[in-house]
Each structure stands twice: as C-alpha cells, then as structure tokens.
Scaffold this active site. Structure first.
Site, PDB file in Angstrom:
ATOM      1  N   HIS A  32      62.215 -13.225  -0.239  1.00 56.79           N
ATOM      2  CA  HIS A  32      60.995 -13.724   0.401  1.00 56.79           C
ATOM      3  C   HIS A  32      60.171 -14.669  -0.455  1.00 56.79           C
ATOM      4  O   HIS A  32      59.153 -15.178   0.014  1.00 56.79           O
ATOM      5  CB  HIS A  32      60.100 -12.551   0.816  1.00 56.79           C
ATOM      6  CG  HIS A  32      60.567 -11.839   2.038  1.00 56.79           C
ATOM      7  ND1 HIS A  32      60.213 -12.223   3.306  1.00 56.79           N
ATOM      8  CD2 HIS A  32      61.391 -10.786   2.187  1.00 56.79           C
ATOM      9  CE1 HIS A  32      60.789 -11.420   4.197  1.00 56.79           C
ATOM     10  NE2 HIS A  32      61.508 -10.536   3.541  1.00 56.79           N
TER      11      HIS A  32
ATOM     12  N   LYS B  86      45.176 -16.426   6.164  1.00 60.04           N
ATOM     13  CA  LYS B  86      46.362 -15.941   5.449  1.00 60.04           C
ATOM     14  C   LYS B  86      45.852 -15.296   4.172  1.00 60.04           C
ATOM     15  O   LYS B  86      44.668 -15.449   3.836  1.00 60.04           O
ATOM     16  CB  LYS B  86      47.314 -17.094   5.130  1.00 60.04           C
ATOM     17  CG  LYS B  86      46.596 -18.308   4.502  1.00 60.04           C
ATOM     18  CD  LYS B  86      47.525 -19.489   4.253  1.00 60.04           C
ATOM     19  CE  LYS B  86      47.937 -20.240   5.492  1.00 60.04           C
ATOM     20  NZ  LYS B  86      49.333 -20.026   5.860  1.00 60.04           N
ATOM     21  N   ARG B  87      46.698 -14.567   3.445  1.00 62.25           N
ATOM     22  CA  ARG B  87      46.247 -14.006   2.190  1.00 62.25           C
ATOM     23  C   ARG B  87      45.679 -15.118   1.290  1.00 62.25           C
ATOM     24  O   ARG B  87      46.146 -16.258   1.312  1.00 62.25           O
ATOM     25  CB  ARG B  87      47.406 -13.293   1.494  1.00 62.25           C
ATOM     26  CG  ARG B  87      47.821 -11.998   2.175  1.00 62.25           C
ATOM     27  CD  ARG B  87      46.685 -10.964   2.155  1.00 62.25           C
ATOM     28  NE  ARG B  87      46.437 -10.475   0.841  1.00 62.25           N
ATOM     29  CZ  ARG B  87      46.784  -9.275   0.380  1.00 62.25           C
ATOM     30  NH1 ARG B  87      47.392  -8.405   1.191  1.00 62.25           N
ATOM     31  NH2 ARG B  87      46.515  -8.909  -0.844  1.00 62.25           N
TER      32      ARG B  87
ATOM     33  N   THR C 218      54.702 -17.536   8.622  1.00 60.05           N
ATOM     34  CA  THR C 218      54.858 -17.181  10.030  1.00 60.05           C
ATOM     35  C   THR C 218      53.537 -17.416  10.759  1.00 60.05           C
ATOM     36  O   THR C 218      53.521 -17.593  11.976  1.00 60.05           O
ATOM     37  CB  THR C 218      55.278 -15.716  10.218  1.00 60.05           C
ATOM     38  OG1 THR C 218      54.427 -14.881   9.419  1.00 60.05           O
ATOM     39  CG2 THR C 218      56.727 -15.506   9.814  1.00 60.05           C
TER      40      THR C 218
ATOM     41  N   LYS D  90      52.650 -18.793  14.734  1.00 53.42           N
ATOM     42  CA  LYS D  90      51.709 -18.193  15.687  1.00 53.42           C
ATOM     43  C   LYS D  90      50.782 -19.268  16.254  1.00 53.42           C
ATOM     44  O   LYS D  90      50.522 -19.308  17.454  1.00 53.42           O
ATOM     45  CB  LYS D  90      50.871 -17.109  15.002  1.00 53.42           C
ATOM     46  CG  LYS D  90      51.665 -15.920  14.508  1.00 53.42           C
ATOM     47  CD  LYS D  90      50.831 -15.054  13.557  1.00 53.42           C
ATOM     48  CE  LYS D  90      51.728 -14.102  12.803  1.00 53.42           C
ATOM     49  NZ  LYS D  90      51.017 -13.462  11.659  1.00 53.42           N
TER      50      LYS D  90
HETATM   51  C1  LIG Z   1      51.277 -13.539  10.391  1.00 55.50           C
HETATM   52  C2  LIG Z   1      50.351 -12.880   9.461  1.00 55.50           C
HETATM   53  C3  LIG Z   1      50.332 -13.234   8.116  1.00 55.50           C
HETATM   54  C4  LIG Z   1      51.229 -14.309   7.535  1.00 55.50           C
HETATM   55  O1  LIG Z   1      50.530 -15.538   7.576  1.00 55.50           O
HETATM   56  P1  LIG Z   1      51.013 -16.779   6.688  1.00 55.50           P
HETATM   57  O2  LIG Z   1      50.114 -17.875   7.112  1.00 55.50           O
HETATM   58  O3  LIG Z   1      52.441 -17.022   7.055  1.00 55.50           O
HETATM   59  O4  LIG Z   1      50.834 -16.390   5.265  1.00 55.50           O
HETATM   60  C5  LIG Z   1      49.432 -12.595   7.280  1.00 55.50           C
HETATM   61  N1  LIG Z   1      48.598 -11.644   7.736  1.00 55.50           N
HETATM   62  C6  LIG Z   1      48.590 -11.285   9.039  1.00 55.50           C
HETATM   63  C7  LIG Z   1      47.628 -10.239   9.492  1.00 55.50           C
HETATM   64  C8  LIG Z   1      49.460 -11.878   9.946  1.00 55.50           C
HETATM   65  O5  LIG Z   1      49.436 -11.500  11.217  1.00 55.50           O
END
Ligand SMILES: *Cc1c(COP(=O)(O)O)cnc(C)c1O
Length: 857
Positions: free
Chosen positions: A397, A588-589, A692, A696
């Site tokens: 990953h 995102k984080r 991901t 979305k």
């Molecule tokens: C999809 C998702 C992520 C991943 O987001 P990235 O932009 O790909 O880092 C992180 N946290 C939550 C709660 C998510 O639903």
C-alpha cells in the site's frame, strides 16, 4: 422555489424498487414494536431516540438472519474455494442504511405506507413518518444516532470495507478477518484551532450488528521457548490469551448473499495468572486479566507510519493465529477437506483457500502457517512452503520508507521465538537461492535479506511477504510500476511473474446510492439501474453530455446537496457559507506527502490577490479541509493549526466577504464527497499509492485538481485528461529534481507571491499572538521538505486559475462533470475484486442470486 427533497424522499424516488411489495409495512411495524418491547424493554412513554434507533436496527437486522444462515449452508453444500481477507483495519462506518440499500428495504418501507395508521385516525404516508408522528423523529435523525465502526485509519481500512461489499455482491465465499477494537480511530475535536483527541467508545450502547460466538473461542500463544526434540519442535511455557470471535453480517447487493466479517476480541483464560496464587495474589490476578485483554483495546491511529510497539506486534500475531486456526478448522470440516487423505496432508489447501494480506500487517500468517504445517501437522518443510506460497498473496500500500514495517529481532525473540526461527530458516533458503542466481553478489544478498543488519537487527516484513506469496500487487498502475522499479526491484528481477497491479476501487452502493440518492436517481432515469452492479454502464451517459435536460438535472442535484450542506455548516461552524461559491474540498488524513500545505499556499495567494484587487470579479470559493493527524505526528498537528489560523484571518476580513472562506471540517469520517465541486488530490507524484477519496469525488460529480499520482493517472485516462485539472511534476520530474537537488529557497526567491505567503506565515500574520508559532513548518518548507511543495506551487496556482475560469461557465463545468461520471466505471471495487478473484485467487465471481429465504415469521 420548492423545498429541496430530503435524502429520504430522494431514495423513495429511485426507480430501483427491489423487493418492494414483498415486504410489508405492517410486518415491519409489528417487528419494530416487538423489538421496542422485548429487546429494548421500553414502552413509548419512556423510549429515547436511541431506543428507536436500536428497534429499527434490530428490525432491519432480522432480515439478514435467514439470508446469512442460508448463505453459509449454501457454501457448505457447494464447497467453493474460500477467500480470507486479513486486515488489521476494517473502516466500516455505519451499517443501518447500507443494509437497507443492499436489501432494498427502505423502498419496501416506503411502498407499503398508505395502509399504515399510527393512531387509527391519520393515514400515514410512510413507515418512517409513521415512526416519527408524535415522536418528533425522522429516519435521518435515527440514522444519525448510529456510531461509526471506525476500525481503520484511512484508505487502507476503507478499502477492506469496500472489498467486503463487493465480494458479497459478486457471490464470492469470502470472509473478512480482523480485530474487534474496543476503541476505534479517535474522535477529533478542534479546540482553539488545535486537534484534541477523544477516545472512541463506540460499543458503549451496544452493537446491534455483531453476534458473539464464544463457542468458537481459540487460544493464542505468546512468549515461552522452543524445544527441539526427536518428535519435532515444541513451543512451550507460553502465555495463552483467548480469541473470542464476533461475527458481523456482510450483505451483497440484492443477491441474498450474506458473508461474514469475523473480528477477534482478546479474553484472558479463567486461570490467567492464577497458577500459584496466595491470599493477596487472587485479587491481583483478576485485576491483571486486563493485561491480556489490552490486545484488542485500541486501534493504533497511524496512517502510513510504522510504530514498532510490542502491543501492536501482539495484535498482528493475535489476529493471524486465531484466523489460521479457523481457516484450517473450516477446511478440515468441509465436505471436500474431510477425506482421510486431505486430513493427513493439507496439500490441497491452496485449491480451496486463498489468503489475501492487506499490507504487511498480517504478514505473520506466513510463518504461522509454516509453524502449523511443519510443527503441528508434521509436513516436510518443502511441502509446507509450497502450500504457504500458493495460498498467500500480498498487497503493498505504500512506498514511503517510514511506513514499512521493520520489527526488531529482539522483540520477536521474546514474543514469538518459534516464528523467529522459522523466519531465519525461510531467509536461509531464500538467500541460498539468490546466491546461486547471483554468485558473489554480496550486496544483493544484503539488500534482499529478510533480516536487516545494523545497530538493531530488524525483520523486513515486506520482504517476508514477497518471498512467502505467489502474488504481490500494488494498488494503482503507476504504483505497481514504481514498486517493480524501486523498493522491490531485486525481487522483481528474480520473480517477475509474482508482480501484479490491482487498481483500487470503491463500492458504488455506499458511495453513490446511499450517500447521494439524488444523483443515483438522475442517472437511473437515463440509463436504468443496472449500473449499480455494473458501473461500466455509466459510459452510456456520454450520450447525454449535450442533453440540456440532463445537464440541468445534474447541476440541480449538486446545488441541492450544497444547500443542505451549507445549512449544516452554518449551524455547526457559525460561518456564513455562500452556496453559490465553489466548494473546494480536501479531506483525507493530514500528512506531509498529501500536501495540505500546498493548498494553504493557494488559499493565502487567493487572499492576497483579493486584497490587492478587491473590485475584480473573483470566483467565490469555500475551501474545506478535513482530516485527522496521528496523535504523535507533530508536523501534521501544526498543519491543522495553520489551516484554522488562516481561516481566522480570512473568514473575518470584511474586504474578502463571502468570496473566500476557509473551513476545517472536524472529525472527518464519512461521506462528504457528494457536496464538493472540486476535489483536491495534490500529493507529490510517486507518493500516493492510489487514493480512493479521489474516486469517491469523481463518482459524485466533483472535478479533480490533481497531480499525476496514484489512481489520478487512470482517472485522467478514463475521463480524458482534458476533463481533469492535472498539474505539476510527473514522477520522472521528481526524480530529476532529486538528482539535481531540490532547492526550496530558489523558488522562494524567484516567485514573489510565494515569498509573500511564506513571509506572512513566518512573520506572524496568521498567528498575531505568537509570531513564531509556525517557525518549524516554515523551516521545513524552506530547508528539508521531502515533498517539494514549492516546486509545484506555480503550476498549482495557474491550474487553479483555470478552475476558477471554468466555474464561471456552469454549463461547461457540468459537461465536464458528466464526462467524469461517465468515466468512473473502472473505479468500482466490483472491478477490482473481479480481478483479484480471477488473477490471484483462482475464483470466478457471479452476479447470480441465491434463493431468498422466507425471512421473518
Ligand atoms: C476514502 C477515505 C479515505 C481515503 O482518502 P484518500 O483521499 O484516498 O486518502 C480516508 N478516510 C476516510 C474516512 C475515507 O472514507
């Protein structure tokens, strides 16, 4: 203007009616009341909203039970190959609405409404309204009471959850195996602009979706020592912790399949520490049971970061040891496996079982399976190794070095002495093979060893996984190429056939039908509803790119979602939002590599430009940033403080007005995607394995501004590069800059607007009470920025100017949105899982339904 529809009303409109007409509201009502009475033990006078949520959850849950039992019977009868998805994280979120969507139950409730009466006088329109009358409740309010199952950090954990949905929807005999953390990812509070963590006590009110299975409890051993005897190897004098399984149903999309996610909870044995008790010892021994049970207490809150704590290693072995016992028990109890021959040798295990390792976190499955086969089942090493390699597969990953698991040998020696021996033997044979292939190449042996020499000897878990698996995959095409070219190149050279790509995906059930019913319906009106299980059909929308009615419908849904969100934000943050502004979102984080700081520099640049030319017609933006920082990640916490500090200045500047707002979204967990116009995916090229979140947003009608990193590359390919806002360095550019030497100061000195922004941050413009508050961040950006923020600054700002220009033309903007939605098909996790099944697991997915049971009687 008519009042925007609620999500509930939109879902009712969806033409996908599924089981409507079969279920009936009076049954649902009866069962709801039965649960309120018998399960919750309340009457309507004393029931709380939470009681009503639990009554509804139990009512819906009842519809899973028959399907769940039938599915498992079906698997026993057919005895298909099983796939086991092993993961330290399952970021499931809420379950009630997802269950209703997958079982088509919301519609059943809605359909049957007219007959239902609450009091005998009022003819109710819907079941939910029926519940609400006199109670002040509505469905959304009840749904909001459910706690998130936050057993994950970010993308990796959410991927595991999407995969469970897809595996069930594709009829695969699949199991998710993980840990039932008592505390999931912390709740984030923002206090004076700083992140504060709160414990996530998600089980406090009970979890209606799980079923404890104490009858399947299994022992897990730790510590002890190894005896080599003529009868074989024995691991003795161990401490035992019990693994208690909790099962959660995983329904497929309208196919009557219900798979199982089994999460293990740690339980001290009855005789824990009671061996030589005395008067004082008994009480202490009971108190000390906590020590054993701490194993499943809390999720480690790091994303893309390795923290080598013993408790974490215990968690990793705990899930693996309990799961492998389960896998082998099920194999032996199967029709196929219960022949005398197989009982003796397990050599057919790889024909009936696939084990997928979600990152290296469950890597101990490899030595643990070896231990079972060699020490317990008494197979030869060679035979055992062949079984292990053909059974296991590993998903990588990340390539960030700080995220790769490298466990100190000393820790292993103490906690898992037999596994250390096995790893040494795996390594000995592995290096023997490499030495034969490359005589005299000692540096290659050093590079490829599972054991890293040095001050502290460490076990490289990725190397263990590659050697012990028949397939190794990255999670987006670019990432899979990078691992072959860089971190795992030596391994690719000797075993190229092992290396594969499986581009990540998301489930369209949760991430479209459930979270954005309005858009799901507008699409279904044009192309029918089959796209929900076959997302490639979204291509059919290309026919409607120039269809004014469709353009209008898509824009309208987006606007309604934004209005609703704006109202919520104003409530929550006391900031007046301009619902006609562009919603520019990065959730995102919080991580340096994800470059929230680049976003900050854009915000400051916009602010300065508005201040310089206040009368120009600026495209109004509401910029929202959200995400959790690992509690121990100081820089990430400072980034949050910077964002909130910029917001304090910008949001309160009367010159700016509602043309620029900056909002930090607290406690980002679930969907936000449906409300965004613009999705920020701006990591340094080569650092984001896939992403991901990007998918979305794309599926929900936001446009992407992003670098050529991770899955962005394939999103541009699918939608057409002209339909994304791509900017900045590509991977080769980053490599070239690395070679030349990245000099942040040269950009700072050359680009006046960048200099101004940095000078404001370092000069205390955003931190008037403490001028040097951000000095560490500034120093990092200027002198040791691993992620080269300044190198992409100019390209990013220019690209954002194009975004602003296009936003002024709503029709062209929406056309681009439609191109994006139409190009989304590839990013369904159904496609991802189909590829895993065919190319790694040797299984064939199916969209067939199994027979529906008569549910409730
Ligand atoms: C999809 C998702 C992520 C991943 O987001 P990235 O932009 O790909 O880092 C992180 N946290 C939550 C709660 C998510 O639903």
């Amino acid at each position: 203007m008519s009042k925007p529809l609620t999500d509930q009303e939109k879902r009712k409109q969806i033409s996908v009616r599924g089981l409507a007409g079969v279920e009936n509201v009076s049954d649902l009502k009866t069962n709801f009341n039965r649960h309120l009475h018998f399960t919750l033990v309340k009457d309507r006078n004393v029931a709380t909203k939470r009681d009503y949520y639990f009554a509804l959850a139990n009512t819906v849950r009842d519809h899973l039970v028959g399907r769940w039992i039938r599915t498992q019977q079906h698997y026993y009868e057919k005895d298909p190959k099983r796939v086991y998805y092993l993961s330290l994280e399952f970021y499931m979120g809420r379950t009630l609405q997802n269950t209703m969507v997958n079982l088509a139950l919301e519609n059943a409730c809605d359909e049957a409404t007219y007959q239902v009466k609450q009091t005998g006088q009022v003819r109710m329109k819907t079941f939910t309204q029926c519940l609400g009358v006199g109670l002040g409740l509505d469905m959304e309010e009840l749904q909001d009471i459910e706690e998130d199952a936050g057993l994950g950090n970010g993308g990796l954990g959410r991927l595991a959850a999407c995969f469970l949905d897809s595996m069930a929807s594709l009829g695969l005999a699949a199991y998710g195996y993980g840990i039932r953390y008592e505390f999931g990812i912390f709740n984030q509070k923002i206090v004076s602009g700083w992140q504060v963590e709160e414990a996530d006590d998600w089980l406090r009110y009970g979890n209606p979706w799980e079923k404890a299975r104490p009858e399947y409890m299994r022992p897990v051993h730790f510590y002890g020592r190894v005896e080599h005897t003529p009868e074989g190897v024995k691991w003795v004098d161990t401490q035992v912790v019990l693994a208690l399984p909790y099962d959660t149903p995983v329904p497929g999309y309208r196919n009557n399949i219900v798979n199982t996610m089994r999460l293990w909870s740690a339980k001290a044995p009855c005789d824990f520490n009671l061996k030589d008790f005395n008067v004082g010892g008994y009480i202490q021994a009971v108190l000390d049971r906590n020590l054993a049970e701490n194993i499943s207490r809390v999720l480690y809150p790091n994303d893309n970061f390795f923290e080598g704590k013993e408790l974490r290693l215990k968690q990793e072995y705990f899930v693996v040891a309990a799961t492998l016992q389960d896998i082998i028990r099920r194999f032996k109890a199967s029709k196929f496996g219960s022949t005398e021959y197989v009982r003796l040798d397990l050599s057919t295990l790889p024909d009936k079982v696939a084990i997928q390792l979600n990152d290296t976190h469950p890597a101990l499955a490899i030595p643990e399976l070896m231990r079972i086969l060699v020490d317990v089942e008494k197979l030869t090493w060679e035979k055992s190794w062949d079984i292990v390699v053909r059974t296991c597969a590993y998903t990588n990953h990340t390539v960030l070095p700080e995220a790769l698991e490298r466990w100190p040998v000393d820790l292993f020696q103490n906690l898992l002495p037999r596994h250390l021996e096995i790893i040494y033997e795996i390594n000995r044979r592995h290096l023997e093979r490499i030495a034969k292939l490359y005589p005299g190449d000692h540096d290659r042996l050093r590079r490829m060893s599972l054991i890293e020499e040095g001050n502290v000897k460490k076990i490289n878990m990725a190397h263990l996984c590659i050697v012990g698996s028949h397939a190794v995959n990255g999670v987006a095409r670019i990432h899979s190429e990078i691992i072959k070219d860089t971190v795992f190149k030596d391994f690719y050279d000797v075993d190229p056939q092992k290396f594969q790509n499986k581009t990540n995906g998301i489930t369209p059930r949760r991430w479209l039908v459930m979270c954005n019913p309005g858009l799901a319906e507008v699409i279904a009106e044009r192309i029918g509803e089959d796209y929900i299980r076959d997302l490639d059909q979204l291509k059919k929308l290309l026919k409607f790119v120039n269809d004014d009615a469709f353009i209008r419908d898509v824009a309208k849904v987006k606007q309604e979602n934004k209005m609703k969100f704006a109202a919520h934000l104003e409530d929550h943050y006391k900031v007046k939002i301009n619902p006609n502004s562009m919603f520019d979102v990065q959730v995102k984080r919080i991580h340096e590599y994800k470059r929230q700081l680049l976003n900050c520099l854009h915000i400051i640049t916009l602010y300065n430009r508005i201040k310089r030319e206040p009368n120009k017609s600026w495209t109004p933006r509401t910029i929202m940033i959200g995400g959790k920082a690992a509690p121990g990640y100081h820089t990430a916490k400072m980034i949050i403080k910077l964002i909130t500090s910029i917001g304090d200045i910008v949001n309160n500047d009367p010159v700016v007005g509602d043309r620029l707002k900056v909002i930090f979204l607290e406690n980002y967990r679930v969907t936000l995607a449906e409300k965004a116009d613009l999705s920020e995916q701006i990591s340094t090229a080569g650092t984001e394995a896939s992403g991901t979140g990007n998918m979305k947003f794309m599926l929900n009608g936001a446009l992407t501004i992003g670098t050529m990193d991770g899955a962005n590359v394939e999103m541009a390919e699918e939608a057409g590069e002209e339909n994304l806002f791509i900017f900045g360095m590509r991977v080769p550019d980053v490599e070239a800059l690395d070679k030349k030497g990245y000099d942040a100061m040269s950009y700072y000195n050359r680009i006046p607007e960048l200099k101004q922004a940095m000078d404001q941050i370092s000069g205390g413009f955003f931190s008037p009470n403490q001028h040097d508050l951000f000095k560490d961040l500034v120093n990092m950006l200027m002198h040791h920025d691993r992620f080269k923020v300044f190198a992409d600054y100019e390209a990013y700002i220019k690209c954002q100017e194009k975004v602003s220009a296009l936003y002024k033309n709503p029709k062209e903007w929406t056309k681009m949105v439609i191109h994006n939605i139409a190009g989304c098909g590839k990013f369904s996790s159904d496609r991802t899982i189909t590829q895993y099944a065919r190319e790694i697991w040797g299984m064939e997915p199916s969209l067939e339904k199994i027979a529906a049971p008569d549910d409730i009687h």
